[in-house]
Design a protein around this motif. Structure first.
Motif, mmCIF file in Angstrom:
data_model
loop_
_atom_site.group_PDB
_atom_site.id
_atom_site.type_symbol
_atom_site.label_atom_id
_atom_site.label_comp_id
_atom_site.label_asym_id
_atom_site.label_seq_id
_atom_site.Cartn_x
_atom_site.Cartn_y
_atom_site.Cartn_z
ATOM 1 N N ALA A 1 0.816 -1.216 0.000
ATOM 2 C CA ALA A 1 0.000 0.000 0.000
ATOM 3 C C ALA A 1 0.852 1.269 0.000
ATOM 4 O O ALA A 1 0.318 2.382 0.027
ATOM 5 N N GLY A 2 2.181 1.096 -0.024
ATOM 6 C CA GLY A 2 3.071 2.246 -0.043
ATOM 7 C C GLY A 2 3.232 2.917 1.300
ATOM 8 O O GLY A 2 3.612 4.093 1.379
ATOM 9 N N GLY A 3 2.958 2.160 2.369
ATOM 10 C CA GLY A 3 3.032 2.738 3.706
ATOM 11 C C GLY A 3 4.434 2.904 4.250
ATOM 12 O O GLY A 3 4.617 3.495 5.319
ATOM 13 N N LEU A 4 5.448 2.397 3.529
ATOM 14 C CA LEU A 4 6.823 2.526 4.004
ATOM 15 C C LEU A 4 7.370 3.939 3.800
ATOM 16 O O LEU A 4 8.283 4.366 4.493
ATOM 17 N N ALA A 5 6.801 4.628 2.851
ATOM 18 C CA ALA A 5 7.266 5.987 2.560
ATOM 19 C C ALA A 5 6.693 6.960 3.592
ATOM 20 O O ALA A 5 5.552 6.850 4.015
ATOM 21 N N GLY A 6 7.523 7.889 3.988
ATOM 22 C CA GLY A 6 7.057 8.916 4.903
ATOM 23 C C GLY A 6 6.982 8.491 6.357
ATOM 24 O O GLY A 6 6.442 9.234 7.187
ATOM 25 N N GLU A 7 7.495 7.322 6.682
ATOM 26 C CA GLU A 7 7.472 6.844 8.071
ATOM 27 C C GLU A 7 8.557 7.549 8.890
ATOM 28 O O GLU A 7 9.650 7.815 8.387
ATOM 29 N N ASP A 8 8.239 7.845 10.138
ATOM 30 C CA ASP A 8 9.222 8.430 11.052
ATOM 31 C C ASP A 8 10.038 7.280 11.644
ATOM 32 O O ASP A 8 9.660 6.680 12.637
ATOM 33 N N TRP A 9 11.189 7.007 11.021
ATOM 34 C CA TRP A 9 11.962 5.828 11.402
ATOM 35 C C TRP A 9 12.611 5.976 12.768
ATOM 36 O O TRP A 9 12.842 4.986 13.461
ATOM 37 N N SER A 10 12.913 7.194 13.178
ATOM 38 C CA SER A 10 13.486 7.400 14.514
ATOM 39 C C SER A 10 12.476 7.016 15.599
ATOM 40 O O SER A 10 12.799 6.306 16.554
ATOM 41 N N ALA A 11 11.249 7.484 15.453
ATOM 42 C CA ALA A 11 10.198 7.162 16.411
ATOM 43 C C ALA A 11 9.909 5.666 16.399
ATOM 44 O O ALA A 11 9.702 5.044 17.459
ATOM 45 N N LEU A 12 9.919 5.074 15.210
ATOM 46 C CA LEU A 12 9.651 3.638 15.099
ATOM 47 C C LEU A 12 10.744 2.831 15.800
ATOM 48 O O LEU A 12 10.449 1.854 16.504
ATOM 49 N N ALA A 13 12.005 3.229 15.629
ATOM 50 C CA ALA A 13 13.117 2.522 16.268
ATOM 51 C C ALA A 13 13.033 2.626 17.789
ATOM 52 O O ALA A 13 13.258 1.644 18.512
ATOM 53 N N VAL A 14 12.700 3.795 18.279
ATOM 54 C CA VAL A 14 12.562 3.999 19.729
ATOM 55 C C VAL A 14 11.465 3.109 20.285
ATOM 56 O O VAL A 14 11.627 2.458 21.330
ATOM 57 N N ALA A 15 10.341 3.068 19.613
ATOM 58 C CA ALA A 15 9.209 2.263 20.073
ATOM 59 C C ALA A 15 9.533 0.770 20.015
ATOM 60 O O ALA A 15 9.147 0.009 20.913
ATOM 61 N N PHE A 16 10.250 0.348 18.969
ATOM 62 C CA PHE A 16 10.617 -1.065 18.822
ATOM 63 C C PHE A 16 11.498 -1.518 19.981
ATOM 64 O O PHE A 16 11.254 -2.559 20.606
ATOM 65 N N VAL A 17 12.520 -0.735 20.281
ATOM 66 C CA VAL A 17 13.442 -1.082 21.378
ATOM 67 C C VAL A 17 12.707 -1.065 22.719
ATOM 68 O O VAL A 17 12.881 -1.961 23.556
ATOM 69 N N ALA A 18 11.871 -0.055 22.925
ATOM 70 C CA ALA A 18 11.121 0.045 24.178
ATOM 71 C C ALA A 18 10.194 -1.148 24.348
ATOM 72 O O ALA A 18 10.071 -1.709 25.445
ATOM 73 N N SER A 19 9.531 -1.555 23.275
ATOM 74 C CA SER A 19 8.627 -2.699 23.330
ATOM 75 C C SER A 19 9.374 -3.981 23.661
ATOM 76 O O SER A 19 8.930 -4.781 24.496
ATOM 77 N N ALA A 20 10.523 -4.196 23.010
ATOM 78 C CA ALA A 20 11.305 -5.413 23.242
ATOM 79 C C ALA A 20 11.795 -5.488 24.682
ATOM 80 O O ALA A 20 11.680 -6.528 25.347
ATOM 81 N N LEU A 21 12.341 -4.386 25.183
ATOM 82 C CA LEU A 21 12.895 -4.385 26.543
ATOM 83 C C LEU A 21 11.807 -4.576 27.596
ATOM 84 O O LEU A 21 11.955 -5.370 28.530
ATOM 85 N N THR A 22 10.712 -3.847 27.457
ATOM 86 C CA THR A 22 9.652 -3.952 28.461
ATOM 87 C C THR A 22 8.935 -5.299 28.386
ATOM 88 O O THR A 22 8.526 -5.847 29.415
ATOM 89 N N ALA A 23 8.790 -5.873 27.192
ATOM 90 C CA ALA A 23 8.174 -7.192 27.061
ATOM 91 C C ALA A 23 9.049 -8.246 27.721
ATOM 92 O O ALA A 23 8.545 -9.160 28.390
ATOM 93 N N PHE A 24 10.353 -8.127 27.544
ATOM 94 C CA PHE A 24 11.292 -9.072 28.170
ATOM 95 C C PHE A 24 11.131 -9.038 29.691
ATOM 96 O O PHE A 24 11.012 -10.081 30.344
ATOM 97 N N ILE A 25 11.097 -7.836 30.261
ATOM 98 C CA ILE A 25 10.952 -7.692 31.710
ATOM 99 C C ILE A 25 9.585 -8.184 32.175
ATOM 100 O O ILE A 25 9.471 -8.898 33.182
ATOM 101 N N ALA A 26 8.529 -7.834 31.434
ATOM 102 C CA ALA A 26 7.169 -8.198 31.829
ATOM 103 C C ALA A 26 6.965 -9.709 31.819
ATOM 104 O O ALA A 26 6.367 -10.274 32.746
#
Length: 275
Positions: free
Chosen positions: A217-242
């Motif tokens: 659908a062309g959703g890869l264009a215009g993505e805020d990759w910095s915000a996505l990377a921050v959220a990905f790392v935060a999700s992985a770390l908190t899921a591991f702890i949880a």
């Protein structure tokens, strides 16, 4: 609030709620009302982070299951059963989810992701959790501790994953854990492990499907990759702890505290919804 901070908070919420029996979909839907709606790619990424955490936690078990096909002679039992049988039961559960999930998607049967149905799902799910745990406790008293996963449970866990996907707020982990407790194993740890393990291929498949859809659908264009990377790392770390915390917690506690939390949250949402 900055966009990076909002992404960080959404990643943390996903990581904490994805595998706890309190519904990640419901929490993210509610959180996005205040933190802003995100792209499909963003939601896929934070879910992938949570999956990665569970893969890391269960890496030894996953290797044991894979190795049982390569070296069956030295395979050690998994919860009192052959690791190959256990692996096939995981495959069956995933297969049931995949087939029924595609059928449901083709039929277009899904509830709108709105606050009211999520709130009701949280409350009704909490009541069901308490009843299910009481019934499971009675089974444990009558039958003793049973850790084996039956073929019936494998099939019904697959069905439970589809039901949780159709009804936002239900919680995939709650549905699968309590199906296993009610109809198979009486051991909370064994039921939880099977539910989490079958969630790995299920969520990987769902994530891959959504990622392909977003790319087409062309959703890869215009993505805020910095915000996505921050959220990905935060999700992985908190899921591991949880998940690590949950696995220790259920060794000596019931799931009642999660049911109470669901009721409080659901009632609060229904009370404030008209405003």
């Amino acid at each position: 609030m900055t966009d990076l901070l909002a992404a960080l908070l959404l990643g943390i919420i996903e990581g904490i709620t994805e595998f706890l029996p309190i519904s990640s979909t419901g929490h993210l839907l509610i959180a996005e009302r205040w933190l802003g709606h995100r792209s499909d790619l963003f939601n896929v990424a934070i879910q992938a982070g949570a999956i990665l955490a569970v893969v890391l936690i269960y890496r030894q078990r996953l290797w044991q299951l894979a190795d049982s096909f390569l070296h069956p002679a030295r395979a050690e039992p998994v919860h009192g059963q052959s690791p190959r049988d256990y692996a096939w039961k995981l495959a069956v559960a995933f297969g049931v989810t995949a087939v029924l999930g595609l059928v449901v998607k083709k039929l277009g049967f899904e509830l709108p992701e709105e606050v009211a149905p999520v709130a009701w799902a949280l409350v009704i799910g909490a009541i069901w959790m308490v009843i299910a745990e009481q019934l499971a406790a009675k089974r444990a008293q009558a039958l003793g501790e049973r850790s084996e996963i039956t073929w019936l449970v494998a099939v019904l866990v697959g069905v439970a994953q589809v039901v949780a996907g159709v009804f936002p707020g239900t919680s995939r982990s709650a549905s699968t854990i309590f199906v296993a407790l009610l109809l198979g194993t009486t051991n909370r740890a064994a039921a939880t492990e099977f539910a989490f393990l079958v969630g790995i291929p299920t969520m990987f498949a769902a994530t891959g499907y959504e990622l392909l859809h977003v790319a087409r659908a062309g959703g890869l264009a215009g993505e805020d990759w910095s915000a996505l990377a921050v959220a990905f790392v935060a999700s992985a770390l908190t899921a591991f702890i949880a998940v690590k915390w949950l696995l220790r917690y259920i060794q000596s506690h019931t799931f009642t505290v999660f049911a109470i939390y669901r009721v409080i949250l659901g009632v609060a949402l229904l009370a404030f919804l008209p405003r």
